[in-house]
Each structure stands twice: as C-alpha cells, then as structure tokens.
Design a protein around this motif. Structure first.
Motif: not given
Length: 511
Positions: A4-22, A24-32
């Motif tokens: 319920n923090s602004l950091n999670y909703i507007f920074i952390f979660l969007p960056l994680v989703v974007a990073g995983w999307a980039l 996800r098809t590599t060997a580093y997806g799960n490490l990320f």
C-alpha cells in the motif's frame, strides 16, 4: 516495502514487470525475479536475508539428498533434520523473547532472575519456513521432485508477491511456473490483475484501516489513563471492528499478491473465500487463510491420524492442530487460547451439528447458523487482538450491552413524532437524538454507525462473490465494460476520499 505504498505501486512493481518482460526468454529471467524479490524483502533490514538464506539453502540441499537417497530410512532422517532445523529457527526468533519474559515473571516472586533475551522477529519467517519445509516433505513423499537449479529454488522461496504474508505456496504449484519461460500475460489477464490490485488497495485503505481506527480508539479508552470502565456495548465495537479489520487487511494483501503475480503470468492460490458467511468451523477453515489451513491439514492433522480412529482420537487431532495453528500466529498465551477456542468449536460442531439442524429451516435457518457462528468467531478475535489486561474490560462492556436498551427505548418513546406531526415535532425528535449523542452512550452510537459504514459494503461484496462461490475480484471477467469502469472509479475515488490517512502495515507482517 509495503503493497500500500506509492513506491510499490508506481515504481517497484512497474519496473519489475518491465524488467521481467525484457528478460523472460533469457537465462537471466528467473535470476532477475530472485534478485528483485530479495531486494523487496531486505529493503527494510539487510540482515533479514540471513535466516531466509539459511532456510532456503538447507532445504535445497536436503531436497537433493532425499531424492537421491537409496536408503529410505536415511532419507527420513534428512527430512527430520529439515523439520527440526526449520522449527528451531522459527522458535528462536519467534518465541525466545516471550519465553524468557514469561519465565522471568514466574521466577521473580522466588527471588530468582534470568536475563530477558530480546530478538527482533524477521518478517515472514512463519511463512517461508512452512513453505520451505513442505518442499522437503513432498520430495520424501514422492509427490514432487527437486529442482537442481538453485536460482529457480531461491525464486520460489522469495517470490515477492507472496513472500511476506502468503499465501503459503507449495513447491509443486509455484516452482514449475517460475522455472519455465512464460509468455507475456494476455490483455484480459492484465486487466484482471490491475482490478485485483485496485480492489485490494480499496479493501486495505478504506475498510481495514478505518475499522482498525475504531479498534485503536477502543484500545485507547482502556489505556493507563482511563478513569472509567469501558462504556456498555463498546466491547462489541472492538470485536466487530477487528473482525472487519483483520479480514479486509489480510484478504487485501492476498488479492494484491495475486494481482501482482498475474502481471508476471504467475498464478497464486486463492487464500480467502467469503469466510464470514460460514455456518460451521470446518467450512470457515476451508474459506479462511486457505493456504495455512490446508498446510496444517496435510502436514499436521493427517499425519496425526486425521479422521481415522475413535471419536476421542479425532478430537485430539483437531485440538492439537488448532493449538499449534494458534502458536504459529504468535508468541503469547492468548494466541494459544485462540487456537484452543477454534479447536473447541471444531469439536463442538462435531458433537452438536448446530448448522445442520438449523439448515432444515431453509434460508432463514442457514442465515441464523451463519449469524451464530460469526459471533463465535468474534469471540476468538478478542483473544487474538486484545492483551491480557484488556480482556476483562472488553467482556464487561459486552455483558453490559443490554443495559442501554431501556435508555434507547425511552428516548424513542419520548421524542418520536406521531404520524402526520409537523416541523416542530420532528425538530424536537432531532434535538432528542442530539442530546442522546452526548449521553453516556454516545460512543456506541457514533462507533456503531461508523462500523456499519465500513462493514456493510464488505458484506455486499462478499455476498456477490458467495453466489458464484468466488471472491468478488474474480467476478471481473463476468462483468461488462461499463460495470468494470464504474467499479474502478468507485474504488479509486473511494481510496482518495475515504482512505485513512494514517495507513498501517498489513497485520500479518508480524507473523
């Protein structure tokens, strides 16, 4: 970091989703995923990672050994090591301070002293020890095979959406999802995920936090400076308020966790299913904290003997399971009493099936059964939330509630206008009501209406979900576009205008 923090909703979660999307098809997806999960957990204190890694790495290694063992007896000894190590770690961090404090108090009258050992409790330790322990047990039972890639295993234990407060996921349900290369979630899945997150924030900030504010006000009325007893009926506000608070708080966390995981195309199990409409304790525990209740069933109740054997043997198993379930929730005698209360309810309803008898009277009988059992649950919540010093004032207030009825009836008869009365009569009625607000019962009137304001929508949402045996957010896929848009606006503006400004932590962070 909190959901319920602004950091999670507007920074952390969007960056994680974007990073995983980039990645996800590599060997580093799960490490990320593993690295961001570790950052999420350790953002408050870095040392929290030490017990987490101790649990994860030990059970990763034991899982391999159990699977590769040729000797079944040796494999069993390895599983025992896993169970003992996990429970010992949990006991040290969770119960040392309580045990040394209690022992010090018992020995003080004898003139003996022992040092009180203060240990900070790492968040989520109760959750990840149970989750990691089930991994080695399932491998021993040949219900799952170990994953050799340590990164995959670390990502399973630390997966940030459910790490801090569940749901407690089994390796067989979550690890295969994380280990494989997943496609991007569909547009429909993303829409559902965002709706879940928004609804969860609405539940937490509007319902849970405001109900918690009522509970805290009652607690302050019992504080050290309190000069008068708790007014009649306020104990009920405490019990009802906490019932709403803990449900909306924990269900909100689980809903946000499920929504966050869906953005990464991962499915987490449902953790709640309209529990307050339950008519008996067995149904309640199939609908409340489902991941814990099924864990206790599969790894404690069934190994103890479950429903097999004589009635007294089954009752013993039920009580032991609930006592340990209460102790899992926290260190303190009241948590144990809470577990014992639910154990007694399970036994009582086996001996006297109140719900089955009432069900013969149709809908009204079932509604009455749910009403009765809800109040039995609320009795348990008093033990769960109150301190030993607060139990007495709360119960005294509850037992004194009928004393306010004559006063309320007198005011009604005195000021209620007759049919067809004019403006003056209604003004007198309103004046009488206002005078009532400054009487000795004004707390009950104000708090009662405040509780209704936040409890009624919760019941409506749950009733709508109950009709289809789903949680309300799961109905999103059945809604048309207009309904979705209207609800999204209601939740958004509800958060803006009605969210409690003093947002609190999620209650189960303490466990």
């Amino acid at each position: 970091m909190h959901f319920n923090s602004l950091n999670y909703i507007f920074i952390f979660l969007p960056l994680v989703v974007a990073g995983w999307a980039l990645l996800r098809t590599t060997a580093y997806g799960n490490l990320f995923i593993a690295l961001v999960s570790l950052y999420f957990y350790a953002s408050a204190e870095l040392w929290y990672l030490l017990p987490l890694f101790a649990t994860a790495l030990l059970d990763y290694w034991i899982g391999q050994k159990v699977h590769d063992a040729k000797d079944r007896a040796w494999a069993k000894r390895m599983v025992v090591i896993s169970i003992v190590a996990n429970l010992a770690l949990l006991a040290v961090f969770k119960y040392t301070t309580w045990l040394t404090t209690s022992l010090s108090g018992l020995l003080a009258p004898l003139g003996l002293t022992i040092p009180i050992i203060l240990i900070v409790l790492p968040p989520a330790i109760s959750f990840y020890t149970f989750q990691s322990m089930s991994y080695t047990i399932d491998i021993y039972r040949k219900e799952f095979h170990p994953y050799r890639n340590v990164v995959d295993y670390i990502s399973f234990v630390t997966f940030f959406p459910h790490l801090v407060a569940g749901p407690i996921m089994r390796a067989r349900d979550l690890l295969p999802q994380l280990a494989r290369s997943r496609p991007l979630p569909s547009a429909q899945t993303v829409s559902l995920a965002l709706f879940m997150i928004l609804f969860g924030l609405f539940q937490k900030t509007v319902f849970a936090d405001n109900a918690g504010g009522l509970v805290e006000t009652v607690v302050q009325m019992m504080g050290p400076g309190a000069k008068t007893p708790l007014p009649p009926g306020i104990g009920l506000i405490f019990a009802y308020g906490f019932a709403i608070q803990i449900y909306c708080d924990f269900a909100a966390y689980s809903t946000i966790a499920r929504g966050s995981a869906k953005l990464l195309n991962v499915e987490l199990m449902r953790n709640f299913l309209t529990p307050y409409f339950s008519t008996n304790p067995s149904e309640f525990w199939r609908r409340w904290h489902i991941s814990l209740s099924t864990w206790l069933r599969d790894y404690l109740y069934v190994p103890l003997g479950g429903n097999r054997g004589a009635s007294w043997f089954v009752m013993r198993n039920l009580m032991l399971t609930m006592l340990l379930g209460g102790l899992w929730h926290g260190a303190g005698i009241l948590f144990i009493l809470w577990g014992a209360w639910h154990g007694l309810l399970l036994i009582l309803y086996r001996l006297v099936p109140i719900d089955q008898w009432l069900a013969r009277f149709g809908f009204a009988g079932k509604a009455l059964a749910a009403f009765i059992f809800f109040h039995l649950v609320c009795i348990g919540w008093i033990f769960f939330r109150a301190t030993p010093e607060q139990i007495g004032p709360i119960w005294s207030s509850i037992l004194a509630t009928p004393s306010i009825i004559p006063d309320l009836l007198q005011r009604y008869e005195q000021y209620m206008p007759a049919s067809g009365a004019g403006y003056g009569a209604w003004s007198a009625f309103i004046g009488g009501v206002l005078r009532g607000l400054v009487s000795e019962n004004w707390y009950l009137i104000v708090f009662g209406w405040g509780l209704v304001l936040f409890a009624a929508p919760v019941l409506v949402f749950d009733y709508l979900g109950r009709r289809r045996n789903e949680e309300f957010p799961d109905l999103f896929l059945r809604m048309n576009t207009v309904t979705r848009a209207v609800l999204a606006l209601v939740f958004l503006y509800g958060i803006i205008f009605f969210a409690r400004r003093q947002a609190g932590e999620f209650i189960y962070f303490a466990f």
